[in-house]
Design a protein around this motif. Structure first.
Motif, PDB file in Angstrom:
ATOM      1  N   THR A 174       0.851  -1.183   0.000  1.00 30.58           N
ATOM      2  CA  THR A 174       0.000   0.000   0.000  1.00 30.58           C
ATOM      3  C   THR A 174       0.888   1.234   0.000  1.00 30.58           C
ATOM      4  O   THR A 174       2.076   1.141   0.339  1.00 30.58           O
ATOM      5  CB  THR A 174      -0.964   0.005   1.203  1.00 30.58           C
ATOM      6  OG1 THR A 174      -1.970   1.005   1.015  1.00 30.58           O
ATOM      7  CG2 THR A 174      -0.216   0.270   2.507  1.00 30.58           C
ATOM      8  N   GLN A 175       0.328   2.371  -0.361  1.00 34.63           N
ATOM      9  CA  GLN A 175       1.120   3.590  -0.501  1.00 34.63           C
ATOM     10  C   GLN A 175       0.890   4.505   0.704  1.00 34.63           C
ATOM     11  O   GLN A 175      -0.253   4.827   1.049  1.00 34.63           O
ATOM     12  CB  GLN A 175       0.729   4.315  -1.787  1.00 34.63           C
ATOM     13  CG  GLN A 175       1.717   5.347  -2.263  1.00 34.63           C
ATOM     14  CD  GLN A 175       1.304   5.924  -3.610  1.00 34.63           C
ATOM     15  OE1 GLN A 175       0.280   6.593  -3.704  1.00 34.63           O
ATOM     16  NE2 GLN A 175       2.094   5.663  -4.641  1.00 34.63           N
ATOM     17  N   ILE A 176       1.978   4.897   1.348  1.00 33.84           N
ATOM     18  CA  ILE A 176       1.890   5.785   2.512  1.00 33.84           C
ATOM     19  C   ILE A 176       2.971   6.860   2.402  1.00 33.84           C
ATOM     20  O   ILE A 176       4.159   6.545   2.273  1.00 33.84           O
ATOM     21  CB  ILE A 176       2.064   5.009   3.833  1.00 33.84           C
ATOM     22  CG1 ILE A 176       0.993   3.919   3.967  1.00 33.84           C
ATOM     23  CG2 ILE A 176       2.009   5.959   5.032  1.00 33.84           C
ATOM     24  CD1 ILE A 176       1.152   3.039   5.200  1.00 33.84           C
ATOM     25  N   GLN A 177       2.554   8.112   2.419  1.00 34.01           N
ATOM     26  CA  GLN A 177       3.466   9.261   2.385  1.00 34.01           C
ATOM     27  C   GLN A 177       4.463   9.167   1.224  1.00 34.01           C
ATOM     28  O   GLN A 177       5.641   9.489   1.358  1.00 34.01           O
ATOM     29  CB  GLN A 177       4.204   9.410   3.723  1.00 34.01           C
ATOM     30  CG  GLN A 177       3.283   9.811   4.874  1.00 34.01           C
ATOM     31  CD  GLN A 177       3.998   9.887   6.198  1.00 34.01           C
ATOM     32  OE1 GLN A 177       3.646   9.212   7.148  1.00 34.01           O
ATOM     33  NE2 GLN A 177       5.023  10.730   6.286  1.00 34.01           N
ATOM     34  N   GLY A 178       3.979   8.703   0.089  1.00 33.80           N
ATOM     35  CA  GLY A 178       4.792   8.675  -1.122  1.00 33.80           C
ATOM     36  C   GLY A 178       5.567   7.401  -1.341  1.00 33.80           C
ATOM     37  O   GLY A 178       6.280   7.287  -2.341  1.00 33.80           O
ATOM     38  N   LEU A 179       5.458   6.423  -0.430  1.00 37.47           N
ATOM     39  CA  LEU A 179       6.226   5.190  -0.534  1.00 37.47           C
ATOM     40  C   LEU A 179       5.322   3.970  -0.632  1.00 37.47           C
ATOM     41  O   LEU A 179       4.286   3.896   0.040  1.00 37.47           O
ATOM     42  CB  LEU A 179       7.143   5.025   0.688  1.00 37.47           C
ATOM     43  CG  LEU A 179       8.149   6.136   0.966  1.00 37.47           C
ATOM     44  CD1 LEU A 179       8.934   5.820   2.230  1.00 37.47           C
ATOM     45  CD2 LEU A 179       9.083   6.342  -0.217  1.00 37.47           C
ATOM     46  N   ASP A 180       5.739   3.014  -1.446  1.00 35.83           N
ATOM     47  CA  ASP A 180       5.076   1.709  -1.473  1.00 35.83           C
ATOM     48  C   ASP A 180       5.584   0.901  -0.283  1.00 35.83           C
ATOM     49  O   ASP A 180       6.786   0.633  -0.182  1.00 35.83           O
ATOM     50  CB  ASP A 180       5.386   0.967  -2.770  1.00 35.83           C
ATOM     51  CG  ASP A 180       4.684   1.566  -3.969  1.00 35.83           C
ATOM     52  OD1 ASP A 180       3.632   2.207  -3.779  1.00 35.83           O
ATOM     53  OD2 ASP A 180       5.190   1.420  -5.100  1.00 35.83           O
ATOM     54  N   ILE A 181       4.683   0.533   0.611  1.00 35.23           N
ATOM     55  CA  ILE A 181       5.044  -0.206   1.816  1.00 35.23           C
ATOM     56  C   ILE A 181       4.544  -1.644   1.686  1.00 35.23           C
ATOM     57  O   ILE A 181       3.356  -1.892   1.482  1.00 35.23           O
ATOM     58  CB  ILE A 181       4.452   0.450   3.076  1.00 35.23           C
ATOM     59  CG1 ILE A 181       4.969   1.886   3.215  1.00 35.23           C
ATOM     60  CG2 ILE A 181       4.784  -0.374   4.313  1.00 35.23           C
ATOM     61  CD1 ILE A 181       6.469   2.018   3.373  1.00 35.23           C
ATOM     62  N   HIS A 182       5.490  -2.567   1.813  1.00 32.17           N
ATOM     63  CA  HIS A 182       5.174  -3.997   1.743  1.00 32.17           C
ATOM     64  C   HIS A 182       4.906  -4.540   3.135  1.00 32.17           C
ATOM     65  O   HIS A 182       5.543  -4.128   4.117  1.00 32.17           O
ATOM     66  CB  HIS A 182       6.355  -4.745   1.114  1.00 32.17           C
ATOM     67  CG  HIS A 182       6.353  -6.220   1.411  1.00 32.17           C
ATOM     68  ND1 HIS A 182       7.118  -6.773   2.438  1.00 32.17           N
ATOM     69  CD2 HIS A 182       5.687  -7.259   0.843  1.00 32.17           C
ATOM     70  CE1 HIS A 182       6.921  -8.078   2.472  1.00 32.17           C
ATOM     71  NE2 HIS A 182       6.062  -8.394   1.519  1.00 32.17           N
ATOM     72  N   PHE A 183       3.967  -5.478   3.226  1.00 29.79           N
ATOM     73  CA  PHE A 183       3.720  -6.117   4.511  1.00 29.79           C
ATOM     74  C   PHE A 183       3.073  -7.485   4.327  1.00 29.79           C
ATOM     75  O   PHE A 183       2.395  -7.748   3.328  1.00 29.79           O
ATOM     76  CB  PHE A 183       2.842  -5.241   5.415  1.00 29.79           C
ATOM     77  CG  PHE A 183       1.458  -4.955   4.873  1.00 29.79           C
ATOM     78  CD1 PHE A 183       0.353  -5.685   5.304  1.00 29.79           C
ATOM     79  CD2 PHE A 183       1.260  -3.944   3.936  1.00 29.79           C
ATOM     80  CE1 PHE A 183      -0.921  -5.409   4.819  1.00 29.79           C
ATOM     81  CE2 PHE A 183      -0.020  -3.670   3.437  1.00 29.79           C
ATOM     82  CZ  PHE A 183      -1.109  -4.402   3.891  1.00 29.79           C
ATOM     83  N   ILE A 184       3.319  -8.329   5.292  1.00 31.98           N
ATOM     84  CA  ILE A 184       2.636  -9.615   5.415  1.00 31.98           C
ATOM     85  C   ILE A 184       1.450  -9.404   6.347  1.00 31.98           C
ATOM     86  O   ILE A 184       1.564  -8.707   7.357  1.00 31.98           O
ATOM     87  CB  ILE A 184       3.592 -10.686   5.977  1.00 31.98           C
ATOM     88  CG1 ILE A 184       4.709 -11.000   4.974  1.00 31.98           C
ATOM     89  CG2 ILE A 184       2.847 -11.955   6.352  1.00 31.98           C
ATOM     90  CD1 ILE A 184       5.811 -11.862   5.547  1.00 31.98           C
ATOM     91  N   HIS A 185       0.321  -9.996   6.005  1.00 28.14           N
ATOM     92  CA  HIS A 185      -0.878  -9.848   6.842  1.00 28.14           C
ATOM     93  C   HIS A 185      -1.552 -11.212   6.960  1.00 28.14           C
ATOM     94  O   HIS A 185      -2.073 -11.739   5.976  1.00 28.14           O
ATOM     95  CB  HIS A 185      -1.839  -8.835   6.213  1.00 28.14           C
ATOM     96  CG  HIS A 185      -3.037  -8.538   7.058  1.00 28.14           C
ATOM     97  ND1 HIS A 185      -4.108  -7.789   6.595  1.00 28.14           N
ATOM     98  CD2 HIS A 185      -3.353  -8.895   8.335  1.00 28.14           C
ATOM     99  CE1 HIS A 185      -5.007  -7.691   7.549  1.00 28.14           C
ATOM    100  NE2 HIS A 185      -4.575  -8.354   8.608  1.00 28.14           N
ATOM    101  N   VAL A 186      -1.499 -11.780   8.161  1.00 32.47           N
ATOM    102  CA  VAL A 186      -2.058 -13.106   8.388  1.00 32.47           C
ATOM    103  C   VAL A 186      -3.231 -13.001   9.357  1.00 32.47           C
ATOM    104  O   VAL A 186      -3.049 -12.658  10.532  1.00 32.47           O
ATOM    105  CB  VAL A 186      -1.013 -14.085   8.945  1.00 32.47           C
ATOM    106  CG1 VAL A 186      -1.615 -15.484   9.086  1.00 32.47           C
ATOM    107  CG2 VAL A 186       0.219 -14.123   8.053  1.00 32.47           C
TER     108      VAL A 186
END
Length: 462
Positions: free
Chosen positions: A130-142
């Protein structure tokens, strides 16, 4: 006359003592929360005026072409003429080149031969961006699969350097599965820090831990959680601490496996405790902290990288990016001596005492495939800057319930007497006679048990 002089000396002494006390109070008194809007910044490339945030959460899959893997294998086949280790030397001079040759051979044959299997392993949990403050942020969500009505607690797991989301792969199933030791399960979110792995690095200066703390808070809100727990080690510990400091009404509890403070008060209390350690620390745990000089010597031995990355991160980054052999030596050395400093005496670095080569190479692959070694190192420059250090976040108290898991071979420890200046609600502080810096990856069952013990205490207080 003699009486008058004695009286004057007494007045001067009292004045000096009073002035010293006031100076100490001013130097150590708790500070208020800073205006949180100072953490807000656009970090992407170009002008923020042209930026419109895409708030969508999009599935992401780790997927690299055969050409990429072939190129890596070619590089691993082209081994430079590594200097032979000195006779009788293991890891005392750094990574033993004989051991490095063994790892390179395993990497280019056994490991890369089953890359499809490793890629599938890394994809076993749902990944997103997802995009936050201009950056693509990767995450794992279980999300846990449990019967309706089961209590679910969101938790944010934060890694550090030179780790990655890979550190948490063994603990995630424990957290998301029902068990007798807890009447709830966790919904787990594991982001790659900005500039690490599949999370975009900042294009602007100043991306310190405090700025990352805001991004992580926004990520949890984006997912739908206003209240959550945080667990972290290394930079994840500092970021988790700052999330729990800045957003005290949103964080239910912070569990850290590298608790430390750099405030004047903490350093003074540590100094005082060194003269009478048994007054402040249970006898069997005194050696976690003292004697101070051997501890300081170990920190000096192990912190050369820190000075380099806090001053010239892009120089060492240029030497390592696209260089799998140098990257492996640079990162895996930390997994050796930060797990236990006595492993410097072992020719194999003790790397497989707790870790498998596959798990270690998974972590290396994340840095190599994403070309993020340089951007990952910039956090040192930004966080140790005069501007950031001058904000003295350790002097801001947090009421959020906190727990410290203290492992015997962690790089540095802080006595609870000092920690309570900042963590005013220190619910739990446990010592473990084994374990080092990468505890979540080294001893996942131990971290899990300590975390659950803490969360049980917090939840039962309600």
């Amino acid at each position: 006359m003699r009486n008058t002089m004695g009286y004057v000396k007494s007045l001067v002494f009292v004045a000096v003592v009073a002035a010293s006390y006031m100076y100490y109070r001013n130097l150590t008194a708790p500070l208020p929360l800073p205006p949180l809007n100072q953490l807000e910044q656009y970090w992407g490339p170009g002008d923020a005026k042209n930026y419109k945030e895409d708030t969508a959460i999009k599935p992401f899959k780790i997927n690299y072409s055969n050409d990429t893997i072939h190129k890596l294998r070619t590089k691993l086949n082209d081994v430079p003429n590594l200097a032979k280790p000195l006779e009788g030397v293991a890891f005392q001079y750094g990574f033993n080149s004989n051991r490095l040759q063994e790892i390179i051979t395993y990497w280019k044959t056994n490991y890369l031969a089953k890359w499809d299997e490793r890629e599938k392993f890394l994809n076993q949990f749902p990944h997103f961006k997802t995009q936050i403050q201009g950056l693509d942020i990767h995450f794992i969500h279980v999300k846990p699969k449990v019967p309706a009505g089961t209590k679910i607690l969101p938790i944010l797991l934060l890694h550090g350097w030179p780790g990655s989301v890979r550190e948490f792969y063994d603990i995630i199933p424990m957290l998301t599965t029902k068990s007798e030791d807890k009447n709830y399960v966790f919904e787990v979110i594991v982001p790659s820090l900005p500039g690490y792995g599949w999370s975009q690095g900042a294009s602007k200066q100043g991306m310190s831990t405090s700025k990352i703390a805001l991004i992580m808070k926004k990520l949890m809100n984006r997912i739908g959680h206003e209240q959550f727990y945080v667990q972290g080690g290394d930079w994840g510990s500092l970021i988790g601490n700052q999330i729990g400091t800045f957003f005290q009404d949103n964080v239910k509890g912070i569990h850290l496996n590298m608790c430390g403070l750099q405030s004047t008060s903490a350093m003074l209390k540590t100094f005082i405790a060194s003269f009478m350690p048994s007054v402040f620390i249970e006898k069997e745990y005194v050696d976690f902290y003292f004697p101070a000089l051997p501890k300081l010597k170990e920190i000096i031995i192990e912190s050369g990288y820190m000075h380099l990355q806090a001053t010239k991160p892009d120089t060492i980054g240029a030497a390592l990016v696209g260089n799998p052999i140098g990257l492996a030596a640079y990162i895996l050395e930390k997994f050796s001596t930060w797990t236990n400093p006595t492993y410097r005496q072992l020719a194999d670095g003790g790397l497989e005492k707790y870790f498998t080569l596959d798990s270690l190479l998974d972590n290396i692959m994340i840095y190599y495939l994403t070309d993020t070694i340089t951007t990952s190192q910039r956090i040192y420059y930004e966080t140790f800057s005069v501007q950031e250090m001058g904000l003295q976040f350790d002097r801001i108290q947090t009421k959020v319930p906190a727990a410290c898991a203290k492992f015997k071979y962690e790089l540095a420890q802080t006595v609870d007497w000092a920690l309570r200046d900042h963590f005013t609600n220190l619910v739990q502080s446990n010592h473990f006679q084994d374990g080092g810096h990468f505890a979540a990856m080294q001893l996942p069952a131990v971290i899990y048990k300590d975390l659950v013990q803490f969360v049980n205490k917090v939840e039962n207080q309600k």
